[in-house]
Scaffold this active site. Structure first.
Site, PDB file in Angstrom:
ATOM      1  N   HIS A   1      53.830  -8.114  -3.824  1.00  0.00           N
ATOM      2  CA  HIS A   1      54.740  -7.308  -4.640  1.00  0.00           C
ATOM      3  C   HIS A   1      54.876  -5.918  -4.029  1.00  0.00           C
ATOM      4  O   HIS A   1      53.953  -5.410  -3.405  1.00  0.00           O
ATOM      5  CB  HIS A   1      54.253  -7.204  -6.081  1.00  0.00           C
ATOM      6  CG  HIS A   1      52.879  -6.618  -6.219  1.00  0.00           C
ATOM      7  ND1 HIS A   1      51.731  -7.326  -5.968  1.00  0.00           N
ATOM      8  CD2 HIS A   1      52.469  -5.379  -6.579  1.00  0.00           C
ATOM      9  CE1 HIS A   1      50.678  -6.557  -6.176  1.00  0.00           C
ATOM     10  NE2 HIS A   1      51.104  -5.357  -6.545  1.00  0.00           N
TER      11      HIS A   1
ATOM     12  N   HIS B   1      55.890  -1.998  -5.065  1.00  0.00           N
ATOM     13  CA  HIS B   1      56.127  -1.021  -6.133  1.00  0.00           C
ATOM     14  C   HIS B   1      57.285  -0.115  -5.719  1.00  0.00           C
ATOM     15  O   HIS B   1      57.326   0.380  -4.586  1.00  0.00           O
ATOM     16  CB  HIS B   1      54.913  -0.095  -6.313  1.00  0.00           C
ATOM     17  CG  HIS B   1      53.678  -0.762  -6.822  1.00  0.00           C
ATOM     18  ND1 HIS B   1      53.302  -0.719  -8.141  1.00  0.00           N
ATOM     19  CD2 HIS B   1      52.717  -1.479  -6.187  1.00  0.00           C
ATOM     20  CE1 HIS B   1      52.155  -1.364  -8.303  1.00  0.00           C
ATOM     21  NE2 HIS B   1      51.778  -1.837  -7.120  1.00  0.00           N
TER      22      HIS B   1
HETATM   23  P1  AMP Z   1      48.625  -3.630  -7.647  1.00  0.00           P
HETATM   24  O1  AMP Z   1      47.505  -2.826  -8.231  1.00  0.00           O
HETATM   25  O2  AMP Z   1      49.294  -2.991  -6.472  1.00  0.00           O
HETATM   26  O3  AMP Z   1      48.194  -5.062  -7.371  1.00  0.00           O
HETATM   27  O4  AMP Z   1      49.739  -3.667  -8.772  1.00  0.00           O
HETATM   28  C1  AMP Z   1      49.783  -4.593  -9.807  1.00  0.00           C
HETATM   29  C2  AMP Z   1      50.713  -4.048 -10.861  1.00  0.00           C
HETATM   30  O5  AMP Z   1      51.069  -5.104 -11.732  1.00  0.00           O
HETATM   31  C3  AMP Z   1      50.108  -2.940 -11.733  1.00  0.00           C
HETATM   32  O6  AMP Z   1      50.852  -1.735 -11.557  1.00  0.00           O
HETATM   33  C4  AMP Z   1      50.237  -3.496 -13.161  1.00  0.00           C
HETATM   34  O7  AMP Z   1      50.626  -2.519 -14.107  1.00  0.00           O
HETATM   35  C5  AMP Z   1      51.324  -4.533 -12.987  1.00  0.00           C
HETATM   36  N1  AMP Z   1      51.296  -5.618 -13.962  1.00  0.00           N
HETATM   37  C6  AMP Z   1      50.235  -6.379 -14.323  1.00  0.00           C
HETATM   38  N2  AMP Z   1      50.593  -7.273 -15.256  1.00  0.00           N
HETATM   39  C7  AMP Z   1      51.925  -7.093 -15.499  1.00  0.00           C
HETATM   40  C8  AMP Z   1      52.885  -7.701 -16.369  1.00  0.00           C
HETATM   41  N3  AMP Z   1      52.556  -8.689 -17.173  1.00  0.00           N
HETATM   42  N4  AMP Z   1      54.153  -7.235 -16.333  1.00  0.00           N
HETATM   43  C9  AMP Z   1      54.496  -6.228 -15.516  1.00  0.00           C
HETATM   44  N5  AMP Z   1      53.644  -5.609 -14.666  1.00  0.00           N
HETATM   45  C10 AMP Z   1      52.364  -6.031 -14.667  1.00  0.00           C
END
Ligand code: AMP
Length: 138
Positions: free
Chosen positions: A100, A102
């Site tokens: 993913h 950001h």
């Molecule tokens: P990372 O720490 O780079 O792996 O980012 C993962 C991101 O996923 C975090 O910013 C979380 O807030 C986001 N996240 C986790 N669960 C969900 C969800 N159900 N819907 C939207 N974002 C999510």
């Protein structure tokens, strides 16, 4: 079988999301944590553990959508800057093991975003480091 990660569940419609964009390969939605207003995630629909593990064609499609969301946030949402980042492996802050990107719009204030890069070059042999990486890229 390995348990589905949260983004696979969103892609499969098992968990809701605030969808921004979808095509055959890519889904974009609001990050639940909204580090800043409009904080978006762009994910590959097919599961890959992270950016480094993703085939180039899919990675390019995800980055293309991230670029477009960033452009919209600058043009239409009053953002003055955008951080586009992808964490690879827990040591770099990756908490969801599914590729993913950001897209974090930046306004006047910091919002909830902190990214600090300090000069840590003292004592390092930069020519040797550069040479090692360069030769591995050939
Ligand atoms: P990372 O720490 O780079 O792996 O980012 C993962 C991101 O996923 C975090 O910013 C979380 O807030 C986001 N996240 C986790 N669960 C969900 C969800 N159900 N819907 C939207 N974002 C999510």
């Amino acid at each position: 079988m390995k348990e589905k990660d949260v983004f696979c569940k969103i892609i499969d419609g098992e968990i809701p999301c605030y969808k921004l964009y979808e095509d055959d390969d890519v889904l974009a939605f609001l990050d639940i944590s909204q580090v800043t207003k409009g904080h978006a995630l762009v994910v590959s629909k097919q599961h890959f553990d992270n950016f480094l593990a993703t085939p180039q064609d899919i990675m390019h499609k995800v980055m293309d959508v991230a670029q477009r969301i960033g452009q919209v946030e600058i043009k239409l949402m009053g953002a003055e800057g955008v951080n586009i980042l992808t964490n690879c492996y827990p040591a770099a802050g990756q908490s969801v093991m599914h590729f993913h990107v950001h897209v974090i719009p930046r306004y006047n204030d910091k919002g909830g975003f902190v990214l600090e890069m300090h000069d840590n070059s003292e004592g390092l042999n930069l020519p040797a480091i550069a040479q090692e990486i360069e030769k591995s890229l050939k």
